[in-house]
Design an enzyme around this catalytic site. Structure first.
Site: not given
Length: 291
Positions: A240-243
């Site tokens: 989930a980091a980039g989103d």
């Protein structure tokens, strides 16, 4: 100002493994979870949890109607999502012990965005509104052209990267959100300095947010550059980091009158929190958790 996220909606099948499966190998997974997902859905959740008003457009199959319920519960407006006669897109995700992941993506209903839906949806938005796109749906180029013609601010996260995105006109996209891999693919260069120089030359009117994982993130445009280091944490799942980063940056940037420093700080803080939790949308923190 309204934010329209025209993006993917997926069902994620997440498998925990001690290491990634190699070619020709069969391995047992320690666990399996079925989660809501898709870069589009995840970014809408991040925007909403960061406090933005967000409208989501896209397509699901009959098997994915529960994704709409999930978004509505998060405060996302789902009136522009269509149910079509195809399976909902899905992803098979391997997550190893370090928290790194590998993703196999099936487009399904996400690939059935039609011209009528594009025209009908964009007709509800006007100059000054924001269109957020990823590359997990079909018709991205058409959406960019149509939104640009209407005066919307076009924001593109070119993931997964494909050559059609490299051929986009220089002035069509206002913001690019890229990680190290996407930045190298889009610029044809490697190394932070060379990548930034090449992207500035090729897209002189665009603004870039360049994420570098545990090193932090850089904002740059033709005239300015700003770096914010990452928040050190023990990562268990980077899915989930980039989103999370994208949603929090945009929500903070537009709610604080274009403050890039505040947006970068909020985004790296939220992304750091997200990687300490297993999951995709479920791992995205709420704004009050970061204060």
């Amino acid at each position: 100002m309204k934010i329209l996220n025209f993006g993917s909606l997926n069902i994620d099948y997440v498998y925990r493994v001690d290491r990634f499966v190699r070619a020709g190998e069969t391995r047992a997974a320690a666990s399996m979870q079925r989660n809501v997902g898709g870069k589009g859905l995840n970014q809408s959740v991040a925007l909403a949890r960061a406090g933005a008003q967000v409208f989501h457009a896209g397509c699901v199959g009959a098997d994915g109607v529960f994704l709409l319920d999930f978004l509505r519960n998060e405060g996302v407006d789902t009136r522009y999502i269509r149910t079509v006669s195809a399976p909902t897109g899905h992803a098979v995700i391997e997550v190893e012990e370090s928290g790194e992941n590998r993703i196999l993506l099936y487009g399904g209903a996400n690939r059935l965005v039609c011209e009528e839906q594009v025209v009908e949806t964009l007709s509800a938005f006007a100059a000054g509104d924001v269109l957020l796109l990823q590359n997990e749906i079909n018709g991205v180029e058409r959406l960019i052209d149509a939104a640009h013609a209407r005066g919307l601010t076009v924001v593109l996260n070119p993931s997964p990267f494909t050559e059609n995105l490299a051929a986009l006109p220089a002035g069509a996209v206002d913001w690019y959100f890229v990680n190290e891999t996407e930045a190298a693919q889009l610029s044809g260069k490697s190394g932070e300095k060379a990548v930034i120089a090449a992207l500035r030359q090729r897209f002189p009117c665009a603004r870039f947010v360049y994420t570098m994982g545990s090193k932090g993130a850089v904002y740059f445009d033709a005239a300015a550059q700003l770096f914010v280091p990452a928040v050190p944490v023990e990562a268990v799942d980077t899915t989930a980091a980039g989103d999370t980063f994208t949603g929090y940056f945009l929500a903070t940037y537009y709610s604080m009158g274009g403050d890039v420093q505040a947006a970068l700080t909020a985004a790296v803080t939220a992304a750091a929190k997200a990687v300490t939790v297993v999951g995709a949308a479920s791992a995205i923190p709420k704004k009050e958790e970061l204060s």
